[in-house]
Motif scaffolding. Structure first.
Motif, PDB file in Angstrom:
ATOM      1  N   SER A 321       0.842  -1.189   0.000  1.00 17.23           N
ATOM      2  CA  SER A 321       0.000   0.000   0.000  1.00 17.23           C
ATOM      3  C   SER A 321       0.876   1.237   0.000  1.00 17.23           C
ATOM      4  CB  SER A 321      -0.925   0.016   1.225  1.00 17.23           C
ATOM      5  OG  SER A 321      -0.148   0.051   2.418  1.00 17.23           O
ATOM      6  N   ALA A 322       0.290   2.347  -0.411  1.00 13.49           N
ATOM      7  CA  ALA A 322       0.969   3.640  -0.417  1.00 13.49           C
ATOM      8  C   ALA A 322      -0.068   4.715  -0.166  1.00 13.49           C
ATOM      9  CB  ALA A 322       1.691   3.879  -1.745  1.00 13.49           C
ATOM     10  N   GLY A 323       0.371   5.842   0.363  1.00 15.38           N
ATOM     11  CA  GLY A 323      -0.540   6.937   0.675  1.00 15.38           C
ATOM     12  C   GLY A 323      -0.030   8.254   0.142  1.00 15.38           C
ATOM     13  N   LEU A 324      -0.930   9.019  -0.470  1.00 16.09           N
ATOM     14  CA  LEU A 324      -0.622  10.370  -0.938  1.00 16.09           C
ATOM     15  C   LEU A 324      -1.327  11.361  -0.019  1.00 16.09           C
ATOM     16  CD1 LEU A 324      -1.172  10.000  -4.805  1.00 16.09           C
ATOM     17  CD2 LEU A 324       0.970   9.785  -3.549  1.00 16.09           C
ATOM     18  N   THR A 325      -0.576  12.308   0.514  1.00 11.76           N
ATOM     19  CA  THR A 325      -1.143  13.341   1.371  1.00 11.76           C
ATOM     20  C   THR A 325      -0.780  14.697   0.796  1.00 11.76           C
ATOM     21  OG1 THR A 325      -0.934  11.927   3.329  1.00 11.76           O
ATOM     22  CG2 THR A 325      -1.258  14.283   3.690  1.00 11.76           C
ATOM     23  N   LEU A 326      -1.813  15.473   0.415  1.00  9.21           N
ATOM     24  CA  LEU A 326      -1.623  16.813  -0.136  1.00  9.21           C
ATOM     25  C   LEU A 326      -2.002  17.811   0.949  1.00  9.21           C
ATOM     26  CD1 LEU A 326      -0.952  18.513  -2.653  1.00  9.21           C
ATOM     27  CD2 LEU A 326      -3.384  18.427  -3.241  1.00  9.21           C
ATOM     28  N   SER A 327      -1.026  18.594   1.389  1.00 17.22           N
ATOM     29  CA  SER A 327      -1.235  19.515   2.515  1.00 17.22           C
ATOM     30  C   SER A 327      -1.131  20.952   2.021  1.00 17.22           C
ATOM     31  CB  SER A 327      -0.203  19.262   3.618  1.00 17.22           C
ATOM     32  OG  SER A 327      -0.268  17.918   4.064  1.00 17.22           O
ATOM     33  N   TYR A 328      -2.235  21.710   2.186  1.00 17.43           N
ATOM     34  CA  TYR A 328      -2.250  23.130   1.828  1.00 17.43           C
ATOM     35  C   TYR A 328      -1.911  23.946   3.070  1.00 17.43           C
ATOM     36  CZ  TYR A 328      -4.600  21.920  -2.557  1.00 17.43           C
ATOM     37  OH  TYR A 328      -4.912  21.421  -3.785  1.00 17.43           O
ATOM     38  N   MET A 329      -0.892  24.773   2.958  1.00 17.00           N
ATOM     39  CA  MET A 329      -0.512  25.660   4.051  1.00 17.00           C
ATOM     40  C   MET A 329      -0.625  27.105   3.583  1.00 17.00           C
ATOM     41  SD  MET A 329       2.691  23.400   5.496  1.00 17.00           S
ATOM     42  CE  MET A 329       3.218  22.930   3.847  1.00 17.00           C
ATOM     43  N   GLU A 330      -0.283  28.014   4.452  1.00 15.91           N
ATOM     44  CA  GLU A 330      -0.499  29.434   4.139  1.00 15.91           C
ATOM     45  C   GLU A 330       0.346  29.889   2.963  1.00 15.91           C
ATOM     46  OE1 GLU A 330      -0.292  33.815   6.348  1.00 15.91           O
ATOM     47  OE2 GLU A 330      -0.006  31.975   7.494  1.00 15.91           O
TER      48      GLU A 330
END
Length: 397
Positions: A321-330
Motif C-alpha cells: 500500500s501507499a498513501g498520498l497526502t496533499l497539505s495546503y498551508m499558508e
C-alpha cells in the motif's frame, strides 16, 4: 552470453577444452592404431578404437556445454561420457588422461558442491585404473590428484568469472534501459514544459486581454443609447467572448491531461485509482488544509512528483500500500508519498542516490528546486520510504 570484454576469455577456455579432448583422444587412437599395425591384433585395440570414436562422437554433441541447458539431458550427456571413459581407461592406460577434460566438464555442468564430489570420484577411479594397468606408483597417485586440484581451482574461478560477467551485463543492460527511460522522460518533460509555458503565456496575455476587452465593451453597451453603436458593441463583445472561449480551450489542451479536472486533488485521486487498478498496490489520497487554486507550474510539479514516486513504489518497493497526502498551508503546499515497501539504505544521502529509481528522484528534486522548493526522502531497509515535496505558493506564479 552477449559479447563483452570477457567474451574472448570464455571463448579461449572453451577452445582449450575442445583441443584438450581432441588431442588426448587422438593420442589414444594413434597408440591403438600403431599397436594394431605392429601386432596385427584387433582385440582389444580394435575395441579401443571403437570406444574412442564413440567418446569423441558423444562429446561432439556438446549442446549443454554451449547453451548451458539445465535438466536431465545435461546429466545424461555427462554420464554417457563418463561411462565411455571408464570403459576406455579399463582397456588401455593411455585413456586415463582423458579424465582431465572430464574434470572441467563436471565443474562446468554440475552445481557446487556436487561438481567437486564428482571430480573426487573421477580422481579415485583414475588412480585405481592407472594402478591396475601400471602398478602403484607415486606419479600414478599424485598426477591425478594434482590435476584434480588444478581443475577445481580453474573451474571455480571460471564460475566466479562467469557470474561476474553476467552481473556486469545485467548492470549494463539496466543502465541502458534507465538511460533510455531518462531520455524519454527528459523529452516528455521538455515537451510538457513548453506546452505549459505556452498555456501560461496565452492565459496571461491573450486570455486576459480578451476578458478585459469583453468587460470594457459590456460597460460601453450600458452607457450608449445609439442603436447602431449598441449593435456594433454587442457584436464586438460577442466576438471577444467567442475568441476568449476558444483561447481557453487551447489553454486546456496545452495543460497536462491529468489536470483536466481543473483540480489537483481530483487528478491525484484519478492517478491513485489507475495505479491501484494496474499494479494491485493500494493507493489512498488524503487532503489536508483548505484546497486553494495553485499556479500551473506548482500543480504540474506535484502531479509529476506523485507519478514518479508511485512508479518507484510499483517497480522497486514491493509495497502492498501507499498513501498520498496533499497539505495546503499558508505559503506552501506539500505532497507526501509514503509506502510500506522494503525501503532502501540512503547511505546518509537525502537524494536517494542508492535507490534503483534515483534518476527519477533526481529529476523530481531538480523540478522542485526550479520552483524554489525541496524534496526530502526518508527510508531504511524494511521500514518503507517517505518522499516529501514542498513547494512555495507565492514564488511560483
Amino acid at each position: 552470453m552477449n559479447h563483452s570484454a570477457l567474451t574472448p576469455v570464455f571463448t579461449a577456455l572453451r577452445v582449450g577444452l575442445h583441443a584438450l579432448v581432441l588431442g588426448l583422444a587422438c593420442y589414444v587412437l594413434v597408440r591403438a592404431c600403431i599397436s594394431v599395425a605392429s601386432t596385427g591384433r584387433w582385440v582389444p585395440e580394435g575395441v579401443v578404437i571403437g570406444v574412442c570414436v564413440l567418446f569423441v562422437a558423444t562429446y561432439a554433441a556438446a549442446g549443454p556445454l554451449r547453451s548451458r541447458r539445465r535438466g536431465t539431458f545435461r546429466l545424461l550427456w555427462l554420464a554417457a561420457l563418463t561411462v565411455e571413459w571408464v570403459v576406455l581407461a579399463a582397456l588401455t592406460p593411455d585413456a586415463t588422461f582423458l579424465v582431465f577434460p572430464l574434470f572441467f566438464l563436471a565443474l562446468h555442468l554440475l552445481p557446487v558442491p556436487w561438481s567437486v564430489v564428482a571430480v573426487g570420484v573421477l580422481t579415485l577411479v583414475a588412480i585405481l585404473l592407472f594402478g591396475w594397468h601400471s602398478g602403484w606408483t607415486a606419479g600414478g597417485i599424485l598426477g591425478p590428484l594434482i590435476g584434480a586440484a588444478v581443475a577445481v581451482a580453474i573451474g571455480l574461478g571460471y564460475r566466479a568469472l562467469f557470474r561476474e560477467a553476467q552481473e556486469r551485463e545485467r548492470l549494463i543492460r539496466d543502465l541502458m534501459e534507465t538511460r533510455e527511460q531518462l531520455a524519454a522522460s527528459e523529452r516528455q518533460a521538455g515537451t510538457l514544459g513548453e506546452r505549459e509555458r505556452l498555456a501560461r503565456e496565452l492565459h496571461d496575455t491573450v486570455a486576459q486581454g480578451l476578458s478585459s476587452i469583453q468587460l470594457l465593451l459590456h460597460a460601453a453597451e450600458r452607457s450608449t443609447t445609439d442603436p447602431a453603436a449598441l449593435d456594433a458593441l454587442r457584436l464586438a463583445r460577442e466576438t471577444a467572448a467567442t475568441d476568449l472561449a476558444e483561447t481557453r480551450r487551447f489553454i486546456r489542451e496545452l495543460s497536462p491531461p491529468a489536470l483536466d479536472e481543473r483540480s489537483l486533488p481530483a487528478a491525484l485521486a484519478r492517478l491513485a485509482e489507475q495505479t491501484t487498478r494496474a499494479s494491485g498496490v493500494r493507493v489512498s489520497v488524503r487532503v489536508s488544509g483548505e484546497p486553494t487554486p495553485l499556479p500551473m507550474p506548482v500543480e504540474t510539479a506535484l502531479l509529476r512528483a506523485a507519478q514518479g514516486s508511485l512508479a518507484n513504489v510499483v517497480q522497486h518497493a514491493c509495497a502492498a500500500s501507499a498513501g498520498l497526502t496533499l497539505s495546503y498551508m499558508e505559503d506552501a503546499v506539500t505532497l507526501d508519498v509514503v509506502d510500506d515497501g522494503h525501503g532502501f539504505d540512503t547511505g546518509g544521502s537525502e537524494d536517494g542516490a542508492g535507490h534503483p529509481g534515483s534518476f527519477g528522484l533526481r529529476a523530481m528534486r531538480e523540478r522542485a528546486a526550479a520552483l524554489g522548493g525541496e524534496v526530502v526522502i526518508e527510508s531504511a531497509p524494511g521500514r518503507g520510504t517517505a518522499v516529501a515535496v514542498t513547494l512555495p505558493i507565492g514564488g511560483a506564479s
